[in-house]
Design a protein around this motif. Structure first.
Motif, PDB file in Angstrom:
ATOM      1  N   LEU A  30      25.159  62.721  -1.086  1.00 44.53           N
ATOM      2  CA  LEU A  30      26.542  62.434  -1.446  1.00 44.53           C
ATOM      3  C   LEU A  30      26.574  62.126  -2.936  1.00 44.53           C
ATOM      4  CD1 LEU A  30      29.413  62.015  -0.361  1.00 44.53           C
ATOM      5  CD2 LEU A  30      28.806  59.638   0.116  1.00 44.53           C
ATOM      6  N   MET A  31      27.375  62.897  -3.706  1.00 39.78           N
ATOM      7  CA  MET A  31      27.412  62.730  -5.160  1.00 39.78           C
ATOM      8  C   MET A  31      28.838  62.621  -5.674  1.00 39.78           C
ATOM      9  SD  MET A  31      24.523  65.275  -6.749  1.00 39.78           S
ATOM     10  CE  MET A  31      22.837  65.277  -6.140  1.00 39.78           C
ATOM     11  N   HIS A  32      28.990  61.889  -6.783  1.00 42.43           N
ATOM     12  CA  HIS A  32      30.273  61.828  -7.475  1.00 42.43           C
ATOM     13  C   HIS A  32      30.423  63.064  -8.355  1.00 42.43           C
ATOM     14  CE1 HIS A  32      31.258  57.868  -6.076  1.00 42.43           C
ATOM     15  NE2 HIS A  32      30.136  57.358  -6.533  1.00 42.43           N
ATOM     16  N   GLY A  33      31.661  63.298  -8.807  1.00 44.43           N
ATOM     17  CA  GLY A  33      31.955  64.482  -9.614  1.00 44.43           C
ATOM     18  C   GLY A  33      31.076  64.625 -10.841  1.00 44.43           C
ATOM     19  N   LYS A  34      30.826  63.512 -11.545  1.00 42.61           N
ATOM     20  CA  LYS A  34      30.014  63.563 -12.764  1.00 42.61           C
ATOM     21  C   LYS A  34      28.579  63.969 -12.441  1.00 42.61           C
ATOM     22  CE  LYS A  34      28.960  60.842 -16.911  1.00 42.61           C
ATOM     23  NZ  LYS A  34      29.083  59.529 -17.581  1.00 42.61           N
ATOM     24  N   GLU A  35      28.053  63.441 -11.317  1.00 42.67           N
ATOM     25  CA  GLU A  35      26.693  63.789 -10.906  1.00 42.67           C
ATOM     26  C   GLU A  35      26.612  65.271 -10.532  1.00 42.67           C
ATOM     27  OE1 GLU A  35      25.340  59.519  -8.926  1.00 42.67           O
ATOM     28  OE2 GLU A  35      26.480  60.960  -7.731  1.00 42.67           O
ATOM     29  N   VAL A  36      27.637  65.753  -9.840  1.00 43.52           N
ATOM     30  CA  VAL A  36      27.672  67.174  -9.457  1.00 43.52           C
ATOM     31  C   VAL A  36      27.708  68.054 -10.693  1.00 43.52           C
ATOM     32  CG1 VAL A  36      29.043  68.959  -8.315  1.00 43.52           C
ATOM     33  CG2 VAL A  36      28.773  66.735  -7.226  1.00 43.52           C
ATOM     34  N   GLY A  37      28.524  67.653 -11.680  1.00 43.51           N
ATOM     35  CA  GLY A  37      28.600  68.410 -12.933  1.00 43.51           C
ATOM     36  C   GLY A  37      27.253  68.492 -13.620  1.00 43.51           C
ATOM     37  N   SER A  38      26.499  67.400 -13.556  1.00 48.69           N
ATOM     38  CA  SER A  38      25.165  67.375 -14.162  1.00 48.69           C
ATOM     39  C   SER A  38      24.223  68.328 -13.442  1.00 48.69           C
ATOM     40  CB  SER A  38      24.602  65.948 -14.112  1.00 48.69           C
ATOM     41  OG  SER A  38      23.280  65.912 -14.574  1.00 48.69           O
ATOM     42  N   ILE A  39      24.324  68.374 -12.111  1.00 47.02           N
ATOM     43  CA  ILE A  39      23.459  69.253 -11.309  1.00 47.02           C
ATOM     44  C   ILE A  39      23.809  70.719 -11.534  1.00 47.02           C
ATOM     45  CG2 ILE A  39      22.864  69.930  -8.950  1.00 47.02           C
ATOM     46  CD1 ILE A  39      21.628  67.302  -9.867  1.00 47.02           C
ATOM     47  N   ILE A  40      25.098  71.009 -11.610  1.00 46.76           N
ATOM     48  CA  ILE A  40      25.526  72.401 -11.807  1.00 46.76           C
ATOM     49  C   ILE A  40      25.143  72.884 -13.202  1.00 46.76           C
ATOM     50  CG2 ILE A  40      27.530  73.939 -11.980  1.00 46.76           C
ATOM     51  CD1 ILE A  40      28.852  72.215  -9.800  1.00 46.76           C
ATOM     52  N   GLY A  41      25.424  72.063 -14.219  1.00 43.57           N
ATOM     53  CA  GLY A  41      25.101  72.438 -15.593  1.00 43.57           C
ATOM     54  C   GLY A  41      26.074  73.453 -16.162  1.00 43.57           C
ATOM     55  N   LYS A  42      25.881  73.771 -17.419  1.00 44.51           N
ATOM     56  CA  LYS A  42      26.754  74.720 -18.108  1.00 44.51           C
ATOM     57  C   LYS A  42      26.635  76.104 -17.480  1.00 44.51           C
ATOM     58  CE  LYS A  42      28.028  76.120 -22.815  1.00 44.51           C
ATOM     59  NZ  LYS A  42      27.657  76.061 -24.245  1.00 44.51           N
ATOM     60  N   LYS A  43      27.794  76.617 -17.007  1.00 44.32           N
ATOM     61  CA  LYS A  43      27.853  77.945 -16.363  1.00 44.32           C
ATOM     62  C   LYS A  43      26.903  78.054 -15.170  1.00 44.32           C
ATOM     63  CE  LYS A  43      29.305  80.409 -20.556  1.00 44.32           C
ATOM     64  NZ  LYS A  43      28.985  81.479 -21.524  1.00 44.32           N
ATOM     65  N   GLY A  44      26.596  76.927 -14.536  1.00 41.92           N
ATOM     66  CA  GLY A  44      25.749  76.944 -13.343  1.00 41.92           C
ATOM     67  C   GLY A  44      24.280  77.149 -13.618  1.00 41.92           C
ATOM     68  N   GLU A  45      23.879  76.986 -14.886  1.00 36.79           N
ATOM     69  CA  GLU A  45      22.486  77.284 -15.255  1.00 36.79           C
ATOM     70  C   GLU A  45      21.496  76.281 -14.652  1.00 36.79           C
ATOM     71  OE1 GLU A  45      22.504  77.437 -19.486  1.00 36.79           O
ATOM     72  OE2 GLU A  45      23.606  79.327 -19.590  1.00 36.79           O
ATOM     73  N   MET A  97      13.431  67.421  -9.301  1.00 36.17           N
ATOM     74  CA  MET A  97      14.204  67.967 -10.417  1.00 36.17           C
ATOM     75  C   MET A  97      15.552  67.250 -10.567  1.00 36.17           C
ATOM     76  SD  MET A  97      13.390  72.060 -10.053  1.00 36.17           S
ATOM     77  CE  MET A  97      14.005  72.497 -11.682  1.00 36.17           C
ATOM     78  N   ILE A  98      16.166  66.914  -9.430  1.00 34.28           N
ATOM     79  CA  ILE A  98      17.445  66.189  -9.474  1.00 34.28           C
ATOM     80  C   ILE A  98      17.245  64.791 -10.046  1.00 34.28           C
ATOM     81  CG2 ILE A  98      19.237  65.122  -8.034  1.00 34.28           C
ATOM     82  CD1 ILE A  98      19.002  67.616  -6.198  1.00 34.28           C
ATOM     83  N   ALA A  99      16.201  64.103  -9.564  1.00 36.91           N
ATOM     84  CA  ALA A  99      15.930  62.742 -10.033  1.00 36.91           C
ATOM     85  C   ALA A  99      15.614  62.730 -11.530  1.00 36.91           C
ATOM     86  CB  ALA A  99      14.776  62.137  -9.240  1.00 36.91           C
ATOM     87  N   LEU A 100      14.831  63.699 -11.990  1.00 36.66           N
ATOM     88  CA  LEU A 100      14.489  63.777 -13.418  1.00 36.66           C
ATOM     89  C   LEU A 100      15.722  64.097 -14.262  1.00 36.66           C
ATOM     90  CD1 LEU A 100      11.059  65.648 -13.176  1.00 36.66           C
ATOM     91  CD2 LEU A 100      11.418  63.304 -14.005  1.00 36.66           C
ATOM     92  N   LYS A 101      16.615  64.929 -13.720  1.00 36.71           N
ATOM     93  CA  LYS A 101      17.860  65.255 -14.433  1.00 36.71           C
ATOM     94  C   LYS A 101      18.732  64.013 -14.574  1.00 36.71           C
ATOM     95  CE  LYS A 101      20.866  68.030 -16.391  1.00 36.71           C
ATOM     96  NZ  LYS A 101      21.662  66.971 -17.041  1.00 36.71           N
ATOM     97  N   PHE A 102      18.828  63.225 -13.505  1.00 32.79           N
ATOM     98  CA  PHE A 102      19.620  61.995 -13.563  1.00 32.79           C
ATOM     99  C   PHE A 102      19.008  60.993 -14.545  1.00 32.79           C
ATOM    100  CE2 PHE A 102      21.845  62.273  -9.143  1.00 32.79           C
ATOM    101  CZ  PHE A 102      22.583  63.347  -9.621  1.00 32.79           C
ATOM    102  N   GLU A 103      17.664  60.929 -14.576  1.00 31.42           N
ATOM    103  CA  GLU A 103      17.008  60.019 -15.535  1.00 31.42           C
ATOM    104  C   GLU A 103      17.286  60.477 -16.968  1.00 31.42           C
ATOM    105  OE1 GLU A 103      12.861  57.704 -15.669  1.00 31.42           O
ATOM    106  OE2 GLU A 103      12.650  59.862 -15.929  1.00 31.42           O
TER     107      GLU A 103
END
Length: 255
Positions: free
Chosen positions: A18-33, A73-79
């Motif tokens: 379960l993620m908030h919008g900002k977290e989802v945006g971080s996971i998706i990245g620019k143009k879904g990269e 990868m998700i945890a490292l991205k959030f860090e």
């Protein structure tokens, strides 16, 4: 096959986050990269629920090794995001990385253990903080399990939670949690509709059209009367209809 092997558990699993919008945006990245890279490098299927909800469900499916890689990868991205946010911040203590799993309530007892023994064991062996919500998520039979700590502690924690989930499958049918769109307050002023977002009133053209159409016509004919409620119209007069598209995120307040 629930046997523990060197690389983890040799099975296929589905884990929901379960993620908030900002977290989802971080996971998706620019143009879904970013999410594309995570899918390719982990080998896991990563799906993000559609909609304009403030919360989204991220579903990760695949062999356990692939799931652990995706979680890493998700945890490292959030860090990385936390480090970036602290660059110009006066905060001295670094907040932990936090992930929220969505787990069937029928499995939470096994995760907690008798007298809290299992969850205590997971906390002590991984160094991660683990909290199981007391209440079920709205309109579902699932609970949120919050994991906080360093990326490495989170991965070790997820591995142990996966073992518990495999050893104690869900009992009965699970009603999955589906986040609902947030209902923004609506005001009408000067013949226009506005949605309230924070301290600002944002014009909403679709709702303005709906409001204007409503104001053009008197109320519906009372029950029991056969006379049309629109002046100048009789049974032979053709009527016109208006089609109005209303976005999902405002349909709730209209209803």
């Amino acid at each position: 096959d629930g046997k523990v092997s060197e690389g983890g558990l040799n099975v296929t699993l589905t884990i929901r986050l379960l993620m908030h919008g900002k977290e989802v945006g971080s996971i998706i990245g620019k143009k879904g990269e970013t999410v594309k890279k995570m899918r390719e490098e982990s080998g896991a299927r990563i799906n993000i629920s559609e909609g304009t909800c403030p919360e989204r469900i991220v579903t990760i499916t695949g062999p356990t090794d692939a799931i652990f890689k995706a979680f890493s990868m998700i945890a490292l991205k959030f860090e990385e995001d936390i480090n970036a946010s602290m660059t110009n911040s006066t905060v001295t203590s670094k907040p932990p990385v936090t992930l929220r799993l969505v787990v069937p309530a029928s499995q939470c007892g096994s995760l907690i253990g008798k007298g809290g023994s299992k969850i205590k064991e997971i906390r002590e062996s991984t160094g991660a903080q683990v909290q199981v919500a007391g209440d079920m998520l709205p309109n579902s039979t699932e609970r949120a399990v919050t994991i906080s700590g360093t990326p490495d502690a989170i991965i070790q924690c997820v591995k142990q939670i996966c073992v518990v989930m495999l050893e104690s499958p869900p009992k009965g049918a699970t009603i999955p949690y589906r986040p609902k769109p947030a209902s923004a307050p609506i005001i009408f002023a000067g013949g226009q509709a506005f949605t309230i977002q924070g301290q600002y009133a944002i014009p909403h053209p679709d709702l303005t059209k709906l409001h204007q159409l409503a104001m053009q016509h008197p109320p519906f004919t009372p029950l029991g009367q056969t006379t049309p409620g629109f002046p100048g119209l009789d049974a032979t007069t053709p009527t016109s209809s208006h089609e109005l598209t209303i976005p999902n995120d405002v349909s709730g307040p209209i209803v």
